[in-house]
Motif scaffolding. Structure first.
Motif, PDB file in Angstrom:
ATOM      1  N   UNK A 148      39.953  41.902  59.372  1.00 32.64           N
ATOM      2  CA  UNK A 148      39.498  42.861  58.373  1.00 32.64           C
ATOM      3  C   UNK A 148      39.129  42.098  57.100  1.00 32.64           C
ATOM      4  N   UNK A 149      37.868  42.156  56.693  1.00 35.63           N
ATOM      5  CA  UNK A 149      37.441  41.410  55.502  1.00 35.63           C
ATOM      6  C   UNK A 149      37.833  42.197  54.251  1.00 35.63           C
ATOM      7  N   UNK A 150      38.667  41.582  53.422  1.00 26.31           N
ATOM      8  CA  UNK A 150      39.095  42.243  52.181  1.00 26.31           C
ATOM      9  C   UNK A 150      38.106  41.952  51.055  1.00 26.31           C
ATOM     10  N   UNK A 151      37.734  40.683  50.953  1.00 26.64           N
ATOM     11  CA  UNK A 151      36.842  40.253  49.863  1.00 26.64           C
ATOM     12  C   UNK A 151      35.629  39.547  50.452  1.00 26.64           C
ATOM     13  N   UNK A 152      34.471  39.950  49.989  1.00 30.68           N
ATOM     14  CA  UNK A 152      33.245  39.284  50.449  1.00 30.68           C
ATOM     15  C   UNK A 152      32.388  38.966  49.226  1.00 30.68           C
ATOM     16  N   UNK A 153      32.107  37.699  49.059  1.00 26.90           N
ATOM     17  CA  UNK A 153      31.245  37.252  47.962  1.00 26.90           C
ATOM     18  C   UNK A 153      29.906  36.883  48.585  1.00 26.90           C
ATOM     19  N   UNK A 192      27.599  28.570  39.133  1.00 25.57           N
ATOM     20  CA  UNK A 192      27.817  28.920  40.542  1.00 25.57           C
ATOM     21  C   UNK A 192      26.442  29.104  41.171  1.00 25.57           C
ATOM     22  N   UNK A 193      26.288  28.585  42.395  1.00 30.35           N
ATOM     23  CA  UNK A 193      24.963  28.678  43.031  1.00 30.35           C
ATOM     24  C   UNK A 193      25.119  29.209  44.453  1.00 30.35           C
ATOM     25  N   UNK A 194      24.637  30.421  44.666  1.00 29.46           N
ATOM     26  CA  UNK A 194      24.605  31.049  45.992  1.00 29.46           C
ATOM     27  C   UNK A 194      25.928  30.878  46.752  1.00 29.46           C
ATOM     28  N   UNK A 195      26.961  31.314  46.087  1.00 28.73           N
ATOM     29  CA  UNK A 195      28.296  31.210  46.699  1.00 28.73           C
ATOM     30  C   UNK A 195      28.487  32.337  47.709  1.00 28.73           C
ATOM     31  N   UNK A 196      28.894  31.977  48.895  1.00 26.63           N
ATOM     32  CA  UNK A 196      29.237  32.959  49.928  1.00 26.63           C
ATOM     33  C   UNK A 196      30.662  32.681  50.387  1.00 26.63           C
ATOM     34  N   UNK A 197      31.439  33.745  50.454  1.00 24.67           N
ATOM     35  CA  UNK A 197      32.846  33.579  50.798  1.00 24.67           C
ATOM     36  C   UNK A 197      33.379  34.878  51.384  1.00 24.67           C
ATOM     37  N   UNK A 198      34.144  34.762  52.458  1.00 31.36           N
ATOM     38  CA  UNK A 198      34.816  35.937  53.019  1.00 31.36           C
ATOM     39  C   UNK A 198      36.299  35.636  53.123  1.00 31.36           C
ATOM     40  N   UNK A 199      37.107  36.584  52.669  1.00 25.07           N
ATOM     41  CA  UNK A 199      38.562  36.421  52.758  1.00 25.07           C
ATOM     42  C   UNK A 199      39.104  37.609  53.542  1.00 25.07           C
ATOM     43  N   UNK A 200      39.841  37.293  54.596  1.00 24.40           N
ATOM     44  CA  UNK A 200      40.378  38.364  55.440  1.00 24.40           C
ATOM     45  C   UNK A 200      41.666  38.912  54.847  1.00 24.40           C
ATOM     46  N   UNK A 201      41.893  40.188  55.102  1.00 28.58           N
ATOM     47  CA  UNK A 201      43.111  40.841  54.616  1.00 28.58           C
ATOM     48  C   UNK A 201      44.340  40.154  55.213  1.00 28.58           C
ATOM     49  N   UNK A 246      23.498  38.185  43.284  1.00 32.81           N
ATOM     50  CA  UNK A 246      24.494  38.381  44.326  1.00 32.81           C
ATOM     51  C   UNK A 246      25.420  39.556  44.050  1.00 32.81           C
ATOM     52  N   UNK A 247      26.358  39.753  44.937  1.00 29.91           N
ATOM     53  CA  UNK A 247      27.289  40.867  44.755  1.00 29.91           C
ATOM     54  C   UNK A 247      28.671  40.511  45.324  1.00 29.91           C
ATOM     55  N   UNK A 248      29.645  41.279  44.882  1.00 30.66           N
ATOM     56  CA  UNK A 248      31.025  41.071  45.332  1.00 30.66           C
ATOM     57  C   UNK A 248      31.503  42.380  45.952  1.00 30.66           C
ATOM     58  N   UNK A 249      31.991  42.298  47.183  1.00 28.25           N
ATOM     59  CA  UNK A 249      32.492  43.485  47.875  1.00 28.25           C
ATOM     60  C   UNK A 249      34.007  43.363  48.027  1.00 28.25           C
ATOM     61  N   UNK A 250      34.713  44.450  47.735  1.00 30.86           N
ATOM     62  CA  UNK A 250      36.161  44.493  47.928  1.00 30.86           C
ATOM     63  C   UNK A 250      36.470  45.723  48.769  1.00 30.86           C
ATOM     64  N   UNK A 282      34.942  46.570  51.238  1.00 31.65           N
ATOM     65  CA  UNK A 282      33.640  47.126  51.601  1.00 31.65           C
ATOM     66  C   UNK A 282      32.881  47.775  50.463  1.00 31.65           C
ATOM     67  N   UNK A 283      33.508  47.868  49.279  1.00 36.06           N
ATOM     68  CA  UNK A 283      32.831  48.522  48.146  1.00 36.06           C
ATOM     69  C   UNK A 283      32.325  47.476  47.158  1.00 36.06           C
ATOM     70  N   UNK A 284      31.143  47.745  46.616  1.00 38.03           N
ATOM     71  CA  UNK A 284      30.544  46.817  45.655  1.00 38.03           C
ATOM     72  C   UNK A 284      31.277  46.927  44.305  1.00 38.03           C
ATOM     73  N   UNK A 285      31.897  45.832  43.893  1.00 35.05           N
ATOM     74  CA  UNK A 285      32.645  45.861  42.617  1.00 35.05           C
ATOM     75  C   UNK A 285      31.972  44.980  41.566  1.00 35.05           C
ATOM     76  N   UNK A 286      30.754  44.521  41.851  1.00 31.42           N
ATOM     77  CA  UNK A 286      30.099  43.535  40.974  1.00 31.42           C
ATOM     78  C   UNK A 286      30.041  43.995  39.527  1.00 31.42           C
ATOM     79  N   UNK A 287      29.889  45.294  39.310  1.00 31.00           N
ATOM     80  CA  UNK A 287      29.702  45.764  37.938  1.00 31.00           C
ATOM     81  C   UNK A 287      30.933  46.496  37.395  1.00 31.00           C
ATOM     82  N   UNK A 288      32.038  46.355  38.069  1.00 28.37           N
ATOM     83  CA  UNK A 288      33.265  46.982  37.553  1.00 28.37           C
ATOM     84  C   UNK A 288      33.926  46.083  36.505  1.00 28.37           C
ATOM     85  N   UNK A 289      34.671  46.719  35.602  1.00 31.05           N
ATOM     86  CA  UNK A 289      35.394  45.963  34.571  1.00 31.05           C
ATOM     87  C   UNK A 289      36.634  45.292  35.185  1.00 31.05           C
TER      88      UNK A 289
END
Lengths: 326, 257
Positions: free
Chosen positions: B18-23, B36-45, B77-81, B83-90
């Protein structure tokens, strides 16, 4: 509840006394310190002395004036008052004037710690003025912690003015706190002359919001050899509040040491000023100062936000911490 | 394998899938230069994922970007937590979703007591959990609860309290920026034990470090270099890659330009 030497048995003054104790409790104080009879206490509302309790070695003399009182507080030489002395000044009324003309005499080798509770919970157009003369004898030690509670309206002028003389080897520590309720208009004006090997420490913590106006003027003259002086000021202003901190230390004698330390946090449209002045008249004396004025540190803010606090909550925690109120 | 063990194993495996964090393709520029340049990262729960790299590789910048710090808003790019896009959250919004960060050099707070600081991330202040968190970082609660989180603490003490605050918060994702720096070798074991404790409490850990020995507790790892993820694999592969290509040639790994 024990009323010591209640000046009048009129029910309205009894209610005033009880109301002041309740206001003290609401402001975080402990009314039992006043009522228990274990501590020396003096309670004054407007120009009425509502209660007075002395202990061996400490004496209160109070004369009622049209708009306040003239008080003399005397600690006999060599007396060590081990329990804090509680002074309670205030008014429950929304309007009026309370003028405290006070003379403190701390005899040679005496020791005493005063806690002054100043409660004006309903102030809307009220003045609280204090003109004090304080003499700290040779090798005597006096601390004076003054905590105010002004209620939510901001309609109060507070003018604590004092002239302090610290004798040889004496120590005077003043700790002024106005962090509960609105400040209104505050003008602290302290002048301290310090003799040989004497020490003076002046600490002020104030939190201004709304249209509050804060002025802190502190002047320490280190006149005796090896005299020491410290001013420590912590002020936070938010919304449209304004603060001005003027501190001066004169190093007038050999090996005198002085330091001024001022931190002010500014938010919203508030304005803060700090003007430290150093005067040295002896080339063996040294006086230093440090000041930091600005908004809340970004890293501190983001650290607290990363724990789930909103920005305003985080700012409040940081300010209360700086004012040592958490 | 017993049936009950099979369920546990299957559960952990499902959690690990289960992917918790996806960059995704995150880039961040500062003054026209890529941090940072085109960083891709997946972290499983449920996993401890190590990010290894030399100083200046962009590890802390990635941590601040995931946390949402003010000066680290990505240009692309975007950050998913979950499965939800959190890129613009505080930062606050991300923290309330269950993300937190332990800073490499934590801030100090005049007048704020350790016990209060540790309680800030909890939904309800819990004295027992605060004491447990202090014990987990080998600080006696009786000696530290009432101290201030100010400059009277040593650098090592402050770092431990930062880790204790994250431990007490029990977030879904803890980003630990160099938790092993500024602590001595003896206490490195305490720190690693603590991180394992966080993971066993259900916290997914993003462990940022420049010490490959700290990765021994990680389930997977990525190697960061010049502002991007250079290599991803199992821990041993990443450590070998780091030892052979990075440690020997640090001059190749200067700040991205």
């Amino acid at each position: 509840m024990r009323l010591h030497q209640l000046k009048t048995a009129e029910p309205s003054w009894v209610r005033e006394y009880e109301g002041m104790l309740e206001a003290l409790k609401q402001a975080g104080g402990d009314p039992s310190a006043i009522t228990s009879g274990k501590f020396a206490t003096l309670v004054v509302s407007a120009n009425k002395v509502l209660a007075k309790s002395e202990l061996p070695g400490i004496h209160f003399e109070a004369e009622e004036l049209p708009t306040g009182i003239h008080a003399r507080i005397f600690v006999e030489p060599g007396t060590k008052i081990t329990k804090p002395v509680h002074l309670c000044f205030g008014m429950l009324a929304e309007e009026g004037v309370q003028e405290i003309i006070a003379c403190y005499e701390i005899g040679d080798d005496a020791q005493v710690a005063f806690f002054a509770h100043c409660t004006f919970p309903n102030a809307q157009e009220l003045k609280h003025l204090m003109e004090a003369t304080i003499r700290v004898g040779k090798n005597a030690k006096m601390s004076y912690t003054e905590s105010h509670y002004h209620g939510p309206y901001g309609g109060i002028e507070v003018r604590p003015h004092a002239k302090v003389f610290v004798g040889e080897g004496g120590k005077f520590m003043n700790n002024f706190n106005l962090i509960h309720g609105r400040v209104g208009s505050l003008e602290i004006d302290y002048e301290v002359d310090v003799g040989k090997e004497g020490v003076a420490e002046l600490v002020a913590r104030v939190y201004g919001t709304g249209t509050d106006r804060i002025s802190v003027k502190e002047f320490i003259r280190l006149n005796g050899e090896r005299a020491k002086g410290l001013t420590k000021t912590r002020v936070a202003v938010r919304e449209q509040a304004m603060s001005e901190v003027f501190t001066t230390i004169e190093g007038n004698a050999p090996y005198a040491r002085g330091h001024m330390d001022c931190t002010e946090i500014v938010r919203d449209r508030a304005i803060a000023k700090n003007m430290p002045l150093v005067i040295v008249r002896d080339d063996r004396a040294q006086v230093t100062h440090e000041a930091a004025i600005g908004t809340v540190n970004r890293k501190e803010l983001e650290t607290l936000m990363a724990r789930g606090l909103g920005e305003d909550e985080a700012v409040d925690i940081i300010i209360r911490g700086m004012l040592q109120w958490v | 394998m017993k049936v009950s063990n099979l369920f546990v194993w299957q559960g952990r495996r499902n959690a690990m899938d289960d992917i918790l964090l996806k960059v995704e393709d995150i880039s961040l520029k500062r003054n026209g230069r890529y941090i940072l340049r085109q960083v891709n990262l997946s972290v499983r729960r449920g996993e401890i994922h190590g990010i290894l790299g030399l100083n200046g590789a962009g590890k802390s910048s990635l941590a601040y970007t995931i946390m949402g710090c003010a000066d680290y808003v990505p240009d692309e790019g975007r950050i998913l937590f979950e499965g939800n896009d959190i890129t613009h959250l505080s930062i606050t919004e991300r923290a309330r979703l269950g993300i937190t960060l332990a800073w490499q050099e934590p801030a100090r707070f005049e007048g704020l007591r350790v016990s209060t600081y540790l309680s800030l991330g909890m939904k309800e202040p819990d004295r027992t959990r605060i004491m447990e968190a202090l014990e987990a970082v080998a600080l006696p609660p009786s000696a530290y609860m009432h101290r201030f989180v100010d400059n009277t603490l040593s650098g090592g003490e402050r770092k431990r309290i930062e880790l204790a605050a994250v431990y007490a918060m029990r977030p879904k994702l803890a980003i630990l920026d160099e938790p092993d720096s500024g602590v001595d070798i003896l206490s490195l074991d305490d720190v690693l034990k603590l991180i394992k404790g966080m993971a066993s409490n259900g916290t997914t850990v993003l462990l940022i470090t420049h010490r490959d020995e700290a990765l021994e507790i990680a389930d997977s790892a990525s190697l960061m270099c010049q502002g991007t993820i250079l290599y991803r694999g199992n821990v041993e592969q990443v450590r070998q890659y780091y030892a052979q290509r990075c440690k020997l040639h640090p001059e190749m790994l200067k700040s991205p330009g």
